[in-house]
Design a protein around this motif. Sequence first.
Motif, mmCIF file in Angstrom:
data_model
loop_
_atom_site.group_PDB
_atom_site.id
_atom_site.type_symbol
_atom_site.label_atom_id
_atom_site.label_comp_id
_atom_site.label_asym_id
_atom_site.label_seq_id
_atom_site.Cartn_x
_atom_site.Cartn_y
_atom_site.Cartn_z
ATOM 1 N N GLU B 50 94.670 -79.087 -40.520
ATOM 2 C CA GLU B 50 95.209 -78.746 -41.899
ATOM 3 C C GLU B 50 96.740 -77.875 -41.477
ATOM 4 N N ASP B 227 99.840 -78.875 -46.547
ATOM 5 C CA ASP B 227 98.542 -79.411 -47.237
ATOM 6 C C ASP B 227 98.101 -78.318 -48.220
ATOM 7 N N ARG B 228 98.083 -77.137 -47.923
ATOM 8 C CA ARG B 228 97.737 -76.146 -48.806
ATOM 9 C C ARG B 228 98.247 -74.780 -48.675
#
Lengths: 365, 476
Positions: B50, B227-228
Motif C-alpha cells: 500500500e 491508495d489510502r
Amino acid sequence: MTHSARTLSWSAGLTALLVAVVVASAALGPVRVDPSTVALAILNAIVVPSSVTAGSLTIPIVGVGVPVPSLEYTSVFAFDVPNTHQIIVADIRLPRIALAATVGFALAAAGTVMQGFFRNPLADPSIIGVSTGAAAGAVAAIAFPMLVPFGSLHLAAFAGALLTAFLVYSIATEGGRTPVATLLLAGVAMQAFLGALISYMLVHSGDSLRQAVVWMMGHLSNSTWSDVGFALPVAVLGVLVLGSYTRDLNVLLLGEEDAHHLGTEVERTKFLLLAVASIITAAGVAVAGVIGFVGLVVPHIMRLIVGPDHRILLPTSALAGASFLVITDTIARAGPAEVPVGIITAFVGAPFFLFLLVRREVTSV
Amino acid sequence: MTPFNRTPDETNAAQPTEIEPAAITVENCSLSFGELSVLEDVSVTIEPGEFVGFVGPNGAGKTTLLRAISGALEPDSGTVSIDGVDIHSVSSKRSSQLVSVVPQDTTLSFSFPVRDVVEMGRHPHRSRFSSPTQADHEAVEQALERTRTTDLADRPIDAISGGQRQRVVLARAIAQGTPAMLLDEPTASLDINHQLETLELVRELVDDGRTVCAAIHDLDLAARYCDRLVMLADGGVYRSGPPADVLTGESLADVFDATATVTPNPITGTETVTALPGHRTDGDETDEETQLRDARIHVLGTGTTAACVLAQLESTQAETALSLGPVTSGDTAAETARTLEIDCLEVPPFESLSESTLVAFENHVADADVTVVTASALEAGGTGTERLLEVLAAVADTLVLVERESAADSGGATTAGRATVVDGDRRRVLEATTETVLETIAAALERQLVSDESATEAASSDRKPGMGLAAESSSD
C-alpha cells in the motif's frame, strides 16, 4: 579507481613520505650524518623476536628491563656503520623521531574521528577534555610527587586523561543517549574546571614550575624507546579499531537519526569511537605533553586533498600527522636552543589554518 | 554469478524485483516529549504494497508517527512491527534491513560524491570488514538508474540542486532494498515538476512491491498518488480510508480548521482541495450555518466571483439547496456548479436567452429564500441581462449583491445595473463582498424571518416591479 585502490595508493605514498621524513630528520642535528648511513643505521636497528623467555624483557637497543614474559630479539641486518653514528641515530635520534611519528599518528587519527563524530570543524582530539585531564595528572605528579601513586608521570597523565574523558561522557549521558552538543558543553566546562585546578597547582608548584610548564607545552626531548613501546602499540591498535568504523563515521555525518536508519548502532558506535579516540590521544599526550594543532589542522588539510570519506581520510590523516610531527619536531630541535614542539606545531599550524580559512577552503566537516 | 561470501540478507536485497512488501502495524502507540503528548493511542495498519499518505495540520504528529515507525523514536507505550518484527526490540542493523527512510531535510554539508551517498544505503547489508560485493554495486547502479541520477553519480552531493538531492536520497533508500519505505514530506521543498516526478517514482516503487508511508503536506498530491490516507489530528487518527472518504469539507473543517471545498480535479479526476477565505474557530456549526440551514439559494452570476460564492455555500455543513444560472456553458461558475453537483441553468454560448430558460430562472428565484447576484452578472449588457433583472425585481424575495473585494474599476454599466436592483426595494437588498457573502446571506435570511413574522403586507407589496427599472436599464 575504486575506494580501496585509492586508499592504498594514497597510504603507500604517505608512508614513503614518512620514511623519507624520518631518514632526513635522523640525518639532521649537531652531528651531521650522511642520509645513506642513516638508512643503514635504521635498518640495523630493526629487530625481530627470536625466542620467548620468562623473566625480564630487554627492550631492543636501550636495554631497559621490564618485568614481563619476554621475547628475545635479534637484529635482521648487520650493515657496516660507524659505531658513533649507529648510536647517534639509533639510540639518540630515532626514539625521539619514532615517538614524534607515533604521537602525530595518534593525534591526527583521533582528530579526524572527533571532527567527524562532532560534525564540527573545530573539534580536536582533546575536545572532551582529554589533554587537559592529562595535563592535570602530569602537573599533579610534577608539583606534588608525594600525592601521586607510583610516581610515574606518564601513568598520572594517562590516568588523568582517561578519567576526564570518562567523567565528561558520564555527565553528558542520560537515559542511554549521549547528545553530542551536551558532550561538547560538558567537555568545555570540564576543561575550564581542570584549567583552574592546573593554575592552582602551578602557583604552588615551587621549583618544579618550569618542568610543569614545559610538559604542558608539549615536548619530545628525552624520549626513550620505552615511551615508544608504550605509545606505539596503543596508537596502532586504536587506529586499526577506528579504521574498522570508517563507514559508520561516514554514515554518522548524515546525522544520528539517518545513521540509525542506515543500520548503525548509534549510541554504541559513539561510545566506542569516543573511547578509542580518547585512549590513543591519552597515550600520545601522556608521553609527549599537550601538543596542539596536529589533531586539528592535519585532518582539515587531508580532507581538502582526499575528500571527506573517512575510509581514505582516516589512514591518510594518521600518516600525514606522523610526518607533520616529525617535521615540526625536527624544527624544534634544529635551532641553537630547543623549543617545545607544541609551540612549533601551533606556530606553523595556526597560520596555515588561517590561510585556508581566508581562502574559504575550510568550511565544515 | 552469486559471490560465495554473501549473506542471505545481501542476496535478497540485491534483487529489488524480489522484494516482498511488508505489512506495517502500529498498535496503541503513545509518545510524548516530556510533558507534551505528541501521539495518543495511535493504531494504524498498513497492508503490504500500500501507499499510505499521512495528512494533517502542522503538529498533528505526522513526522513523529513516521519516526516511531522507523525506530528512531521509541513510543512510551504500544508497539510497531514491520513484517511481524517489533522494530523497537531489534538492532538498528536489522530494522534498517526492513525499513528505509527518506528524511525531510536532505541538506548535506559535505562533499561526498553522489554514488558514495547512495552506497551508504548498502551499509546495513555489509559486514564491518567486507568490501562491497557485486550485489552491492548492482543495487547502487540500479538505484541511480531508477532515480535518473546516474549522470550525477560522480558529482559532489553539495553541488547539485535540491530536487536532484531529493532523488539521490531516494536512490539511497532504494539501494537499501527494504520491503517498507518511509518518506517525510518528500515534496515539501521541491518545484512542482520535481514534486510530481518524485511521487511518480514512489508510486512506481509501490507498484513494484513495496509498502510506503509518506507524510504529505499537499492534500491534492496525497489524494492523487496515495491508495489510502490517514488523517491525523492532535496526535490521533481522525479518519483513515481512500482519499475521497478522508478528504471532505467536513474533515477539513474539523482537522484543518479551514473552510474548504473538495472537488474532483477535471484533469486527474482525483480529489482537489480548494481552501476558501474565512477560517473556522471549531468544528461545531457556526452561527451562519444555523441561519443557512436548509435555505434555498439561487445564484445569478458568472466567473470566479460566482464560483467562489457557490463553493463557500457548498462547503458549509448547512445542507443548503443551491441553484445557478442562467450561465453560459464553459463559464468557471458553470464548471464549478457541475463539479459540486449544483443545479445549473446552462445557456449555449452566443445564444440569447430562450423563453424556457427565463421561465426556469423565474421559478428558481421565486423558490429561493435568497437570490445572490454577482456584480459580473450586472456588467453583462444586452437585452438578456435586462430581462433577467426585470424578473429579479419582480419575484426575488431577498437579494444579496456580491462584488469582488476590489470593485474600484467597475464601469458605468455596473453602477447602472446595481442602481436597477438596489433601487427596486432598498429593504431587501444587501451588499457583500466575496469575503463576507456567507454572513450577509445569513443576515438576509434572519431579517427575512423577522419580516415574514411581523409584516405579511409588506411581503405582498414587494411583488411589484419597480418603476425605475425600465427607465434606468434602457439608459445603458
